[in-house]
Design a protein around this motif. Structure first.
Motif, PDB file in Angstrom:
ATOM      1  N   PRO A 111     -20.648  47.340 -11.277  1.00  8.94           N
ATOM      2  CA  PRO A 111     -19.237  46.998 -11.080  1.00  8.94           C
ATOM      3  C   PRO A 111     -19.128  45.512 -10.739  1.00  8.94           C
ATOM      4  N   GLU A 112     -18.312  44.809 -11.492  1.00  9.74           N
ATOM      5  CA  GLU A 112     -18.160  43.379 -11.273  1.00  9.74           C
ATOM      6  C   GLU A 112     -16.701  43.056 -10.973  1.00  9.74           C
ATOM      7  N   TYR A 113     -16.435  41.785 -10.754  1.00 14.81           N
ATOM      8  CA  TYR A 113     -15.082  41.303 -10.481  1.00 14.81           C
ATOM      9  C   TYR A 113     -14.795  40.194 -11.477  1.00 14.81           C
ATOM     10  N   LEU A 114     -13.613  40.257 -12.114  1.00 14.92           N
ATOM     11  CA  LEU A 114     -13.301  39.384 -13.249  1.00 14.92           C
ATOM     12  C   LEU A 114     -13.612  37.907 -13.014  1.00 14.92           C
ATOM     13  N   GLN A 261      -9.610  39.004  -9.190  1.00 11.65           N
ATOM     14  CA  GLN A 261     -10.926  39.657  -9.079  1.00 11.65           C
ATOM     15  C   GLN A 261     -10.759  41.158  -9.274  1.00 11.65           C
ATOM     16  N   ASN A 262     -10.138  41.534 -10.374  1.00 14.95           N
ATOM     17  CA  ASN A 262     -10.023  42.961 -10.665  1.00 14.95           C
ATOM     18  C   ASN A 262     -11.399  43.532 -10.944  1.00 14.95           C
ATOM     19  N   VAL A 263     -11.563  44.804 -10.567  1.00 12.72           N
ATOM     20  CA  VAL A 263     -12.849  45.467 -10.780  1.00 12.72           C
ATOM     21  C   VAL A 263     -13.063  45.666 -12.276  1.00 12.72           C
ATOM     22  N   VAL A 264     -14.244  45.275 -12.757  1.00 13.90           N
ATOM     23  CA  VAL A 264     -14.529  45.413 -14.185  1.00 13.90           C
ATOM     24  C   VAL A 264     -15.998  45.815 -14.349  1.00 13.90           C
ATOM     25  N   PRO A 265     -16.272  46.879 -15.133  1.00 13.69           N
ATOM     26  CA  PRO A 265     -17.670  47.280 -15.309  1.00 13.69           C
ATOM     27  C   PRO A 265     -18.383  46.339 -16.270  1.00 13.69           C
ATOM     28  N   LEU A 266     -19.529  45.833 -15.844  1.00 17.25           N
ATOM     29  CA  LEU A 266     -20.371  45.001 -16.695  1.00 17.25           C
ATOM     30  C   LEU A 266     -21.495  45.902 -17.206  1.00 17.25           C
ATOM     31  N   VAL A 267     -21.630  46.029 -18.547  1.00 19.50           N
ATOM     32  CA  VAL A 267     -22.584  47.005 -19.086  1.00 19.50           C
ATOM     33  C   VAL A 267     -23.432  46.388 -20.191  1.00 19.50           C
ATOM     34  N   THR A 268     -24.585  47.045 -20.447  1.00 13.51           N
ATOM     35  CA  THR A 268     -25.463  46.604 -21.540  1.00 13.51           C
ATOM     36  C   THR A 268     -25.191  47.455 -22.783  1.00 13.51           C
TER      37      THR A 268
END
Lengths: 319, 220
Positions: A111-114, A261-268
């Protein structure tokens, strides 16, 4: 007596010098590498530690931040419900540590932040709306990584004041602060050099404010400086339950001065369409109030992240 | 200066603009030394009389040694946070924490100074008709002065190295460079702040070592 005490003090002085030399020796080998070595070992999977990591296993990481770990746990449980095998690698320190782990495929979801994620790749990226940052991320991220949809929930810096002060000066946005004399904001000292710090407030909103450095990242000391009246404003993260608990008011930022800083999923690439869809169902439901409520359970009840996640997913009918 | 972190820190310090104004190096150093002096002074007012009393009478030594040992184990950042939560941001909270930090060394220095006097010498003084106060001030303290100063030296070096924490709750001092550098990933600034703290600690240590030697009684 004299001789002995002199010799002892010489030994003490020698010891001090030795420590200093030792420290200097450490700093000449690259100290910034050491950070990278930390973190990875900590917090391995609480549920299925030790299992072999097959190709269908998704490794979910989190920052060393309680709120981030709960969001990671939400992703983990929704993926498990979807039939994926999940390995948890929570409480990894900083972005400099875990982003390379994602880039080399040791982690699959985090989970990341924009805003912070974009600034990791483009340090000079200007502030913008969440949508603009999201699309900028699409171009900034390396090929192996992508971001899914972002949530309404956001956890960002703020100009926060007390209800009394807001009422006294009829404040709703940061712009309303213009003209109020001797404004002081409690924040970490780096607030001074951030684009949304005093310079940004001056150039964008015409507000004069001085920073009172309180170094606990919007924690209890910062909140108390505000409620004690030592300062009129404080930089408190918007998902912090202390805002509601102390009846504080987050001033609106109509010009998007503060990086969203909206929550955003960072994925592979290992995250396929089924997995992405499952994670996005969580994102769709995760409102700003939900994130505060989730954090509140952690802070006030000391509930663990797995319990909080299970309860929330149950409430929303996601598992 | 090849771009090594330490070289960059020295370059940071070499910039003439850093040597003026309220956030310049001289101003921050003065604040740093002021907080140190204040912390050690308050601690000395508490610890030295108590240590002398305990050393001279031999009473309550167990309790004092135990309390001092326990105080040494308290993490100063935790104390700063705790005191600041109790009494708000500002100088009082960190100052109290520095006093707690400085007391054990000063206390140990004071009572071991008195204790170090040869009992035969003390008895001789008493046999000559000296009052207890005279024994303390004319025999025990002069004989033990290097140990007393040693305690002061230990306390000062500990406090000067820890005073950067004052900046954690809205004060000045060299800690401002360290926290700002850390928070904004400006590592040259952070290292420069640390190097300046180390330099102050070494200078104070050597100065007090000099004092310690000068105060050693002759012919013992």
């Amino acid at each position: 007596m004299t001789i002995r005490s002199t010799r002892r003090s010489l030994l003490a002085a020698g010891g001090t010098a030795g420590v200093v030399l030792g420290a200097a020796a450490c700093s000449s080998s690259d100290p910034f590498e050491e950070d990278t070595a930390q973190g990875g070992e900590e917090g391995t999977a609480p549920s299925d530690g030790g299992g072999a990591v097959g190709s269908s296993t998704l490794v979910i990481g989190s920052q060393a931040y309680y709120s981030n770990e709960i969001i990671a746990e939400l992703f983990a449980q929704v993926l498990e419900a979807e039939g994926f095998t999940v390995e948890r690698q929570f409480q990894i320190g900083q972005r400099e540590v875990y982003v390379p782990e994602l880039e080399n495929g040791s982690l699959d979801v985090l989970p990341e932040y924009l805003g912070n994620l974009l600034q990791h790749y483009e340090p000079d990226a200007p502030s913008a709306s969440p949508e603009e940052i999201h699309s900028a991320l699409g171009e900034a991220l390396p090929g192996a990584l992508r971001v899914l949809d972002f949530a309404e929930a956001s956890d960002q810096d703020s100009y926060t004041t007390t209800a009394a002060f807001a009422q006294e000066h009829s404040l709703t946005t940061i712009a309303d602060l213009a003209g109020i004399p001797d404004l002081r904001i409690a924040a970490n000292s780096e607030f001074e050099v951030r684009p949304y710090g005093p310079e940004g407030a001056k150039s964008i909103y015409g507000v004069d404010v001085t920073v009172v450095p309180v170094e606990d990242s919007g924690g209890p000391l910062t909140v108390q400086a505000l409620t004690d009246g030592d300062v009129q404003l404080a930089d408190i993260y918007t998902a912090d339950p202390a805002i509601a608990a102390n009846d504080l008011v987050v001033l609106e930022d109509p010009e998007s001065m503060i990086l969203p800083q909206n929550v955003v999923p960072l994925v592979t690439e290992k995250v396929d369409e089924t997995a992405a869809a499952a994670i996005e169902r969580v994102i769709e439901q995760l409102s700003a109030d939900d994130l505060v409520a989730i954090n509140q359970r952690s802070v006030e009840e000391q509930a663990n992240s797995a319990t909080i996640a299970t309860d929330w997913l149950g409430e929303k009918g996601l598992v | 200066m090849n771009g090594s972190p330490l070289g960059q820190a020295l370059e940071w310090m070499a910039d003439p603009a850093r040597w003026t104004g309220p956030s310049g190096i001289p101003a921050r150093m003065l604040e740093h030394l002021g907080y140190t002096a204040l912390g050690v002074l308050v601690a000395a007012l508490i610890a030295i009389p108590l240590g002398l009393l305990v050393g001279h009478t031999g009473r309550g030594k167990g309790i004092v040694v135990m309390a001092a040992g326990a105080a040494r184990a308290l993490p100063t950042l935790g104390l700063v946070t705790l005191f600041a939560l109790l009494m708000g941001i500002g100088l009082t909270a960190p100052l109290l924490a520095f006093v707690v930090l400085a007391v054990p060394s000063l206390l140990a220095g004071a009572y071991s100074a008195v204790e170090s006097a040869d009992p035969a010498t003390v008895d001789a003084a008493r046999a000559q008709g000296m009052t207890e106060m005279q024994i303390l001030t004319r025999v025990e303290i002069p004989l033990g002065l290097p140990l007393l100063i040693g305690g002061l030296r230990g306390a000062t070096v500990q406090v000067v190295a820890t005073v950067m924490l004052a900046a954690y709750v809205g004060n000045g001092g060299l800690g401002r460079y360290i926290f700002l550098g850390l928070g904004s990933q400006d590592y040259p600034q952070m290292i420069a702040g640390s190097v300046l703290v180390i330099a102050l600690a070494l200078v104070l240590d050597l100065l007090l070592l000099g004092v310690q030697r000068l105060t050693a009684p002759r012919g013992v």
